[in-house]
Design an enzyme around this catalytic site. Sequence first.
Site, mmCIF file in Angstrom:
data_model
loop_
_atom_site.group_PDB
_atom_site.id
_atom_site.type_symbol
_atom_site.label_atom_id
_atom_site.label_comp_id
_atom_site.label_asym_id
_atom_site.label_seq_id
_atom_site.Cartn_x
_atom_site.Cartn_y
_atom_site.Cartn_z
ATOM 1 C CG ASP A 152 -1.559 -12.693 7.060
ATOM 2 O OD1 ASP A 152 -1.416 -13.573 7.934
ATOM 3 O OD2 ASP A 152 -2.450 -12.738 6.216
ATOM 4 C CG HIS A 206 1.531 -8.131 -3.146
ATOM 5 N ND1 HIS A 206 2.227 -9.044 -2.383
ATOM 6 C CD2 HIS A 206 0.809 -7.409 -2.266
ATOM 7 C CE1 HIS A 206 1.925 -8.874 -1.118
ATOM 8 N NE2 HIS A 206 1.065 -7.885 -1.014
ATOM 9 C CE1 TYR A 257 -4.059 -1.941 0.108
ATOM 10 C CE2 TYR A 257 -2.852 -3.273 1.696
ATOM 11 C CZ TYR A 257 -3.927 -3.094 0.845
ATOM 12 O OH TYR A 257 -4.869 -4.092 0.727
ATOM 13 C CE1 TYR A 266 -8.803 -3.173 2.369
ATOM 14 C CE2 TYR A 266 -8.734 -1.811 4.339
ATOM 15 C CZ TYR A 266 -8.211 -2.838 3.573
ATOM 16 O OH TYR A 266 -7.106 -3.517 4.016
ATOM 17 N NE ARG A 267 -4.053 -0.580 4.114
ATOM 18 C CZ ARG A 267 -3.520 -1.514 4.903
ATOM 19 N NH1 ARG A 267 -4.184 -2.621 5.153
ATOM 20 N NH2 ARG A 267 -2.346 -1.346 5.446
HETATM 21 C C1 LIG Z 1 2.435 -10.156 2.306
HETATM 22 C C2 LIG Z 1 1.709 -9.037 2.967
HETATM 23 C C3 LIG Z 1 0.611 -9.290 3.786
HETATM 24 C C4 LIG Z 1 -0.075 -8.225 4.398
HETATM 25 N N1 LIG Z 1 -1.122 -8.522 5.225
HETATM 26 C C5 LIG Z 1 -1.788 -7.519 5.830
HETATM 27 C C6 LIG Z 1 -2.867 -7.804 6.715
HETATM 28 O O1 LIG Z 1 -3.176 -8.953 7.011
HETATM 29 N N2 LIG Z 1 -3.546 -6.753 7.236
HETATM 30 C C7 LIG Z 1 -3.181 -5.466 6.986
HETATM 31 O O2 LIG Z 1 -3.822 -4.548 7.501
HETATM 32 N N3 LIG Z 1 -2.144 -5.183 6.193
HETATM 33 C C8 LIG Z 1 -1.432 -6.155 5.602
HETATM 34 N N4 LIG Z 1 -0.367 -5.850 4.800
HETATM 35 C C9 LIG Z 1 -0.031 -4.440 4.551
HETATM 36 C C10 LIG Z 1 1.028 -3.819 5.518
HETATM 37 O O3 LIG Z 1 2.205 -4.571 5.482
HETATM 38 C C11 LIG Z 1 0.552 -3.703 6.951
HETATM 39 O O4 LIG Z 1 -0.684 -3.042 7.012
HETATM 40 C C12 LIG Z 1 1.555 -2.950 7.861
HETATM 41 O O5 LIG Z 1 1.216 -3.139 9.208
HETATM 42 C C13 LIG Z 1 1.587 -1.444 7.604
HETATM 43 O O6 LIG Z 1 2.829 -0.959 7.966
HETATM 44 P P1 LIG Z 1 3.110 -0.074 9.284
HETATM 45 O O7 LIG Z 1 2.334 -0.649 10.397
HETATM 46 O O8 LIG Z 1 4.577 0.030 9.426
HETATM 47 O O9 LIG Z 1 2.453 1.324 8.893
HETATM 48 P P2 LIG Z 1 3.198 2.622 8.368
HETATM 49 O O10 LIG Z 1 3.858 2.320 7.076
HETATM 50 O O11 LIG Z 1 4.022 3.203 9.439
HETATM 51 O O12 LIG Z 1 1.926 3.561 8.175
HETATM 52 C C14 LIG Z 1 1.043 3.472 7.093
HETATM 53 C C15 LIG Z 1 0.697 4.890 6.642
HETATM 54 O O13 LIG Z 1 -0.074 5.532 7.661
HETATM 55 C C16 LIG Z 1 0.345 6.898 7.840
HETATM 56 N N5 LIG Z 1 0.885 7.047 9.196
HETATM 57 C C17 LIG Z 1 1.558 6.094 9.869
HETATM 58 N N6 LIG Z 1 1.861 6.519 11.094
HETATM 59 C C18 LIG Z 1 1.380 7.766 11.213
HETATM 60 C C19 LIG Z 1 1.364 8.697 12.282
HETATM 61 N N7 LIG Z 1 1.883 8.372 13.459
HETATM 62 N N8 LIG Z 1 0.777 9.887 12.079
HETATM 63 C C20 LIG Z 1 0.191 10.185 10.893
HETATM 64 N N9 LIG Z 1 0.177 9.322 9.840
HETATM 65 C C21 LIG Z 1 0.760 8.122 9.999
HETATM 66 C C22 LIG Z 1 1.411 7.172 6.807
HETATM 67 O O14 LIG Z 1 0.832 7.793 5.686
HETATM 68 C C23 LIG Z 1 1.918 5.784 6.440
HETATM 69 O O15 LIG Z 1 2.364 5.724 5.101
HETATM 70 C C24 LIG Z 1 0.343 -6.885 4.177
HETATM 71 C C25 LIG Z 1 1.450 -6.644 3.360
HETATM 72 C C26 LIG Z 1 2.137 -7.702 2.773
HETATM 73 C C27 LIG Z 1 3.324 -7.394 1.922
#
Ligand SMILES: Cc1cc2nc3c(=O)[nH]c(=O)nc-3n(C[C@H](O)[C@H](O)[C@H](O)COP(=O)(O)OP(=O)(O)OC[C@H]3O[C@@H](n4cnc5c(N)ncnc54)[C@H](O)[C@@H]3O)c2cc1C
Length: 543
Positions: free
Chosen positions: A152, A405, A93, A488-489
């Site tokens: 995940d 992906h 994403y 949704y995203r």
């Molecule tokens: C194989 C695979 C499986 C996955 N499975 C899932 C799953 O089961 N469920 C799911 O939800 N996702 C999934 N994902 C997507 C993703 O990896 C996860 O959602 C992951 O937890 C998001 O990264 P993060 O928590 O580091 O968020 P970040 O990358 O830190 O945040 C996401 C975005 O939110 C905003 N943001 C973050 N923190 C702040 C802040 N403090 N203040 C203001 N804005 C902010 C920013 O714009 C940022 O780009 C998957 C991805 C892969 C590759």
Amino acid sequence: MSIRLPPGISQNTLDGALRAFESALGKEWVFSSEEDVALYRDAYSPLRDEPEERLASAAIAPSTVEEVQAVVRIANERRIPLYPISTGRNLGYGGAAPALSGSVVLDLKRMNRILDVSESNASALVEPGVSYFDLYRHIHERGLKVWLDPPDPGWGSLIGNALDRGGGQTAVQYRNHFDAHCGMEVVLADGDVLRTGMGALPNSESWQQFKTGFGPWVDGMFSQSNFGVVTKMGFWLMPQPEAYLSGRVVMYKHADLIPFVDIMNYLENASVFSGMTLLGSPLLGNDLPGALPDPPTPELAELLATPGGPQPAQLEAYCKKVGKGLWSGRFQFYGPREVIEAQWKYCKKRFSAIEGVSFEDGELLEMPLSAQELERRHTVIFGVPNLRIFTLMGRTENSTGMEGHVGFSPIIPRNGKAIYEAQKVFTEAAREFGLPLSPLNMPLTYWQRAFVYIFLFPVTRDVETNRRNREAFRKLVKICADHGWGEYRTPVAYQDDVMETYSFNNHALRRFHERLKDAVDPNGILSAGRYGIWPRYLREKKA
Ligand SMILES: Cc1cc2nc3c(=O)[nH]c(=O)nc-3n(C[C@H](O)[C@H](O)[C@H](O)COP(=O)(O)OP(=O)(O)OC[C@H]3O[C@@H](n4cnc5c(N)ncnc54)[C@H](O)[C@@H]3O)c2cc1C
């Protein structure tokens, strides 16, 4: 890769801002070398190595709320765009890359304090850098009887995932991560800091107990948006259940999905089951937690490739021949043994209204599971974060040239008719765009009351293939919107395209977002472009 400058900002101005950030944070927490900034590239970017790839100009890593306030003030004075991330693992994403090239990534990983975990309230209060692994370890080391609901991959953060409105797979009250939050602290673009819900009341001890506080409930404004930097967030956790049970319903007729979904919805909305239902087809063997579909036999593949999709009677005849069902739903239950056994029994009673349906009782497991028992299972459904998903998909699956992906994730209505329509639409699209989608594809049930389909569009190192896939992705966004299905995203590269489809009354929603943006961040320094919300100075440039 070359570092990008923010639009309208000279190298001199950026250098001046970086020096001011160094004074506020210390030199070692301001990153501007090509090598360091490359770490914030989106490894799964569908724009990789193209001029439009979103690249940061620098990154900064504060460790306290006061430091966040100091850096947003500096950015505001000098009009430097910032892009806050929590752990920056948003692969699929947008990763850690900004929506606007040239932004300075505001990396909050160092703010990784677990401020509170309450077993009696089943809640936690954390900073943005706290990962699912961190919180799990904290809970496990103290023997607290509460569960997380991890996505995940467990390396991401509770806050980043919730702000992007991510989902997990335990009980329904916890699977929608934004819905499961309770209270937040936000630094605004001018450096002011606010707390939502009961957190706005000094001395309140119910910040993680009562979500809405008093007056307008503004929390939603800070998810999928760019109105503030979230520096704390509370979450409700799941009390460790006594036991887990699963059970499978198998259907043999094409038309069975209509009554099946209605009964399933009733049972979920009436809280008869709380685990995530896995929908699938026994022909593909894809309704086990964490399982990928089996490749179809040559005969089934030929049947599924029938122009216009196979007819229901053909599918039913094939099922009869191979002695398998056509559709299945695997139900999951958490709670005391007596309760969940009775719940499954009641589910079977209700589903027996569908003629010819059969049932399989799954295993009953007492909690907590031992390490060996967990090893054999899809651990996220037991609240245990891990990274095994990368052995199933993502960069490790390289034989196809796929380097990663991006997720295509439309919401469709929760009824059987919508599934049939979606299967038809996606099968046609799959043929047109060469995507690996089967006419038996079933939606996911992360959330109550609506289905979501999640298709993974491959990202490769080949620019031409990525271009073709981007075109297909954009066409599919439009096809879905024509059917009333919206995502949704979505990855950063497509956020404008998706926002464009939420167009009721001449884009009244987007216009409202823009009015809010202009009011709370008039210089447009925070996450410009995120979820299609552009600050005034960039809207004027685009017009
Ligand atoms: C194989 C695979 C499986 C996955 N499975 C899932 C799953 O089961 N469920 C799911 O939800 N996702 C999934 N994902 C997507 C993703 O990896 C996860 O959602 C992951 O937890 C998001 O990264 P993060 O928590 O580091 O968020 P970040 O990358 O830190 O945040 C996401 C975005 O939110 C905003 N943001 C973050 N923190 C702040 C802040 N403090 N203040 C203001 N804005 C902010 C920013 O714009 C940022 O780009 C998957 C991805 C892969 C590759």
